[in-house]
Enzyme design. Sequence first.
Site: not given
Length: 254
Positions: A150, A154
């Site tokens: 994750y 990002k």
Amino acid sequence: MAQYIISGGATGIGAATVSALRSAGHEVFVIDLQGGDYQADLADADQREGAIRAVFEVFPDGIDGFVPCAGLGPAARPLSLITKVNYFASVAMTKALLPLLEMKAGAIVLVSSNSASMAGTDQSYVEMLLNDDEDAACRYVQETDGHTAYAGSKQALTRWMRRANTDIAATGIRMNAVAPGITRTLLTDKVLADQALGKAMQDFGDTVPLGHLAEPNEIASVICFLLSRGASFMSGTVVFVDGGHDAMLRPDSF
């Protein structure tokens, strides 16, 4: 009335953004896995292309803005889905919709995260993403963990935005990113319920300087501002909407 495209607009931050824009009288075309105006699994390249074609068919004269809000949290499995949706789908759709955005000097708001700037992000993974090596990145991430998948997705998305911004701005399109902190959504609920990730997420949430988690509308309001003419001279900027977490963790970086 402006015309906006939002992926992941059926729930969470995306849904709050859709609601705010429609309440202001704008037209919003929602792409989502379930619900919305066009259903597609954006992890699948063919379905992603289908969604892009649909946008061109519905809005041949251009669009005023695009928000690739579709995303998966660290509890999603397999981990390669996080890679595909958070980074590759967001970048591919943004690139594909540039001609429509240029017609109206539109705006793009990417959805990053305050985790993108945290120390310890796996740079090997991030470089695979930035080098557009989807197969290698998906194989690599399967041997890591949800936070790595994750946070890396990002960070790579944010760095891509910063690198691409100069050329995109030259066409009259403004591109910025919002970096939310922990927000009360179904995605967050899944992480909090995860045996491996839940306790760390709860503990981190307890340290928000403003003393509470964000509500989706608090993130949506910033997205709407970045789409608006009120942000007409903002380009290539990352706006942290995290209750002060980034300032707490990186007081000397800005």
